[in-house]
Enzyme design. Structure first.
Site, short mmCIF file in Angstrom:
data_model
loop_
_atom_site.label_atom_id
_atom_site.label_comp_id
_atom_site.label_asym_id
_atom_site.label_seq_id
_atom_site.Cartn_x
_atom_site.Cartn_y
_atom_site.Cartn_z
N ASP A 139 -22.08 74.65 -23.96
CA ASP A 139 -23.40 74.86 -23.34
C ASP A 139 -24.31 75.69 -24.23
O ASP A 139 -23.85 76.52 -25.01
CB ASP A 139 -23.21 75.54 -21.97
CG ASP A 139 -24.46 75.46 -21.12
OD1 ASP A 139 -25.27 74.52 -21.32
OD2 ASP A 139 -24.64 76.34 -20.26
N ARG A 141 -31.28 75.84 -25.20
CA ARG A 141 -31.82 77.19 -25.44
C ARG A 141 -31.78 77.55 -26.91
O ARG A 141 -32.66 78.20 -27.44
CB ARG A 141 -31.05 78.22 -24.59
CG ARG A 141 -31.51 78.23 -23.13
CD ARG A 141 -30.53 78.91 -22.24
NE ARG A 141 -29.33 78.10 -22.05
CZ ARG A 141 -28.16 78.58 -21.70
NH1 ARG A 141 -28.00 79.87 -21.55
NH2 ARG A 141 -27.13 77.77 -21.53
N SER A 163 -22.08 65.65 -18.07
CA SER A 163 -21.55 65.73 -16.71
C SER A 163 -22.20 64.69 -15.80
O SER A 163 -23.27 64.15 -16.12
CB SER A 163 -21.80 67.13 -16.13
OG SER A 163 -23.17 67.30 -15.83
N ASN A 188 -25.58 65.64 -15.22
CA ASN A 188 -26.51 65.47 -16.35
C ASN A 188 -27.27 64.14 -16.29
O ASN A 188 -28.30 63.98 -16.94
CB ASN A 188 -25.80 65.59 -17.71
CG ASN A 188 -25.33 66.99 -18.05
OD1 ASN A 188 -24.34 67.18 -18.76
ND2 ASN A 188 -26.04 68.01 -17.58
N TRP A 189 -26.79 63.19 -15.45
CA TRP A 189 -27.55 61.95 -15.27
C TRP A 189 -28.92 62.25 -14.67
O TRP A 189 -29.84 61.44 -14.74
CB TRP A 189 -26.80 60.96 -14.35
CG TRP A 189 -25.63 60.27 -14.99
CD1 TRP A 189 -24.32 60.43 -14.65
CD2 TRP A 189 -25.65 59.29 -16.05
NE1 TRP A 189 -23.52 59.62 -15.45
CE2 TRP A 189 -24.31 58.91 -16.30
CE3 TRP A 189 -26.66 58.70 -16.81
CZ2 TRP A 189 -23.95 57.98 -17.29
CZ3 TRP A 189 -26.32 57.77 -17.79
CH2 TRP A 189 -24.98 57.42 -18.02
N ARG A 231 -30.98 64.50 -15.65
CA ARG A 231 -31.94 65.05 -16.64
C ARG A 231 -33.03 63.99 -16.91
O ARG A 231 -32.85 62.82 -16.58
CB ARG A 231 -31.20 65.41 -17.93
CG ARG A 231 -30.30 66.60 -17.72
CD ARG A 231 -29.90 67.26 -19.02
NE ARG A 231 -29.11 68.44 -18.73
CZ ARG A 231 -28.69 69.29 -19.65
NH1 ARG A 231 -28.99 69.09 -20.93
NH2 ARG A 231 -27.98 70.34 -19.31
N ARG A 288 -20.12 80.14 -15.13
CA ARG A 288 -19.79 79.20 -14.05
C ARG A 288 -19.02 78.01 -14.63
O ARG A 288 -18.96 77.83 -15.85
CB ARG A 288 -21.05 78.75 -13.30
CG ARG A 288 -22.11 78.10 -14.17
CD ARG A 288 -23.29 77.60 -13.33
NE ARG A 288 -24.42 77.20 -14.16
CZ ARG A 288 -25.54 77.92 -14.32
NH1 ARG A 288 -25.71 79.06 -13.69
NH2 ARG A 288 -26.51 77.47 -15.11
C1 IPE Z 1 -22.40 71.69 -18.21
O1 IPE Z 1 -23.58 72.22 -18.73
C2 IPE Z 1 -22.21 70.29 -18.72
C3 IPE Z 1 -21.99 70.15 -20.15
C4 IPE Z 1 -21.85 71.13 -21.01
C5 IPE Z 1 -21.89 68.78 -20.63
P1 IPE Z 1 -24.93 72.21 -17.90
O2 IPE Z 1 -25.95 72.88 -18.74
O3 IPE Z 1 -25.23 70.84 -17.44
O4 IPE Z 1 -24.54 73.09 -16.63
P2 IPE Z 1 -25.46 73.89 -15.61
O5 IPE Z 1 -26.49 72.93 -15.12
O6 IPE Z 1 -26.09 75.01 -16.36
O7 IPE Z 1 -24.53 74.37 -14.56
C1 IPE Z 2 -25.18 71.53 -23.29
O1 IPE Z 2 -26.38 72.15 -23.63
C2 IPE Z 2 -25.19 70.05 -23.58
C3 IPE Z 2 -25.27 69.20 -22.38
C4 IPE Z 2 -25.27 69.62 -21.15
C5 IPE Z 2 -25.36 67.77 -22.61
P1 IPE Z 2 -27.62 72.16 -22.64
O2 IPE Z 2 -28.44 70.94 -22.89
O3 IPE Z 2 -27.18 72.34 -21.24
O4 IPE Z 2 -28.39 73.44 -23.15
P2 IPE Z 2 -29.07 74.57 -22.26
O5 IPE Z 2 -28.05 75.04 -21.28
O6 IPE Z 2 -30.26 73.94 -21.60
O7 IPE Z 2 -29.44 75.63 -23.24
MG MG Z 3 -26.82 73.97 -20.10
#
Ligand code: IPE
Ligand code: IPE
Ligand code: MG
Length: 250
Positions: A21, A25, A66, A69-70, A72, A195
């Site tokens: 994760d 950011r 995840s 993530n669909w 997004r 989390r």
């Molecule tokens: C968890 O990260 C899923 C992956 C790293 C693929 P997210 O960024 O989607 O999780 P939340 O939304 O902060 O809980």
């Molecule tokens: C994790 O990074 C990658 C995926 C969830 C696909 P993020 O895209 O969640 O990055 P942040 O949490 O927004 O920084």
């Molecule tokens: Mg994230």
């Protein structure tokens, strides 16, 4: 001195799971679009896999995309799908050379047909790898997986293949996507959030949890070794007393 030298080779976690994760950011902090963070994350995975192999880890399961993530923005989902296939295909020859076998867990039926086929090809091409197994959790969530397992067990009972009282913990585990792997010993989450985000809920029942602030694009082998050293300083009691545990290891 590298943290690698501090690792006790007899107590290396067999299975490490990572929630990668912080890509978005990290990109923002660099004044770049989120996609640049995902792109940089590919290199981190390459390096971390190398480190895991070096340390003697046998299974590395990484949360790549995840179920949630669909939701997004469509553009970001598309970028991630394309990047995944591109990266995996680019990495395949190196994986073969290094004895890495690629596996995928998750709801593959939601992936575009082309993505699914290309992933499948990389899985078959690397099937002979015996050094380390890299498991990508794509379109994965633990609740999706547990719900699916419940449905499969219900079908078995309904059709008379199984009795309800034969539904044991092992029978549940056998319906999960992770049937071929041991449970994770160590779960790492990068990026500062504390989390689990619907990851491997059943399998991490007794995993040691490790959270770090480092954004995923800045994570690498040294960070992994540091987590393993911390893991080795913990006492895994599995419900027993400390005295029982030390008697067992005598
Ligand atoms: C968890 O990260 C899923 C992956 C790293 C693929 P997210 O960024 O989607 O999780 P939340 O939304 O902060 O809980
Ligand atoms: C994790 O990074 C990658 C995926 C969830 C696909 P993020 O895209 O969640 O990055 P942040 O949490 O927004 O920084
Ligand atoms: Mg994230």
């Amino acid at each position: 001195m590298s943290y690698l030298d501090q690792i006790d080779p007899r107590r290396v976690p067999r299975h490490v799971a990572i929630i990668m994760d912080g890509n978005g950011r990290w990109a923002k902090s660099q004044g770049q679009p989120r996609s640049a963070g995902h792109q940089a994350g590919v290199k981190s995975l390459h390096e971390t896999l190398r480190g895991a192999k070096e340390a003697g880890v046998k299974y590395l399961t990484v949360y790549t995309f995840s179920t949630e993530n669909w939701n997004r923005p469509r553009q970001e989902v598309e970028t991630l799908m394309n990047l995944m296939v591109w990266a995996i295909e680019q990495e395949t020859p190196g994986m073969i050379e290094n004895g890495v076998s690629l596996q995928v867990i998750g709801d593959m039926s939601r992936l575009p047909e082309n993505t699914r086929q290309r992933l499948q090809k990389c899985i078959s091409d690397t099937a002979a790898g015996k050094v380390i197994t890299l498991i990508l959790a794509i379109s994965y969530s633990a609740r999706w997986e547990i719900t699916r397992a419940a449905r499969q067990l219900a079908e078995k009972v309904k059709s008379g293949k199984m009795k309800a009282d034969e539904i044991t913990e092992d029978a549940v585990s056998a319906q999960l996507t992770t049937i071929n792997y041991p449970d994770p010993d160590l779960l790492i989450r990068t990026g500062g959030e504390v989390r689990i985000s619907n990851y491997l809920l059943w399998q991490i029942a007794y995993a040691e949890l490790y959270f770090c602030d480092t954004y995923w694009p800045e994570f690498g082998p040294e960070d992994l070794y540091k987590a393993i050293v911390e893991y080795q300083s913990r006492e895994r009691r599995f419900g027993k007393t400390s005295e029982q545990v030390s008697d067992e290891t005598k």
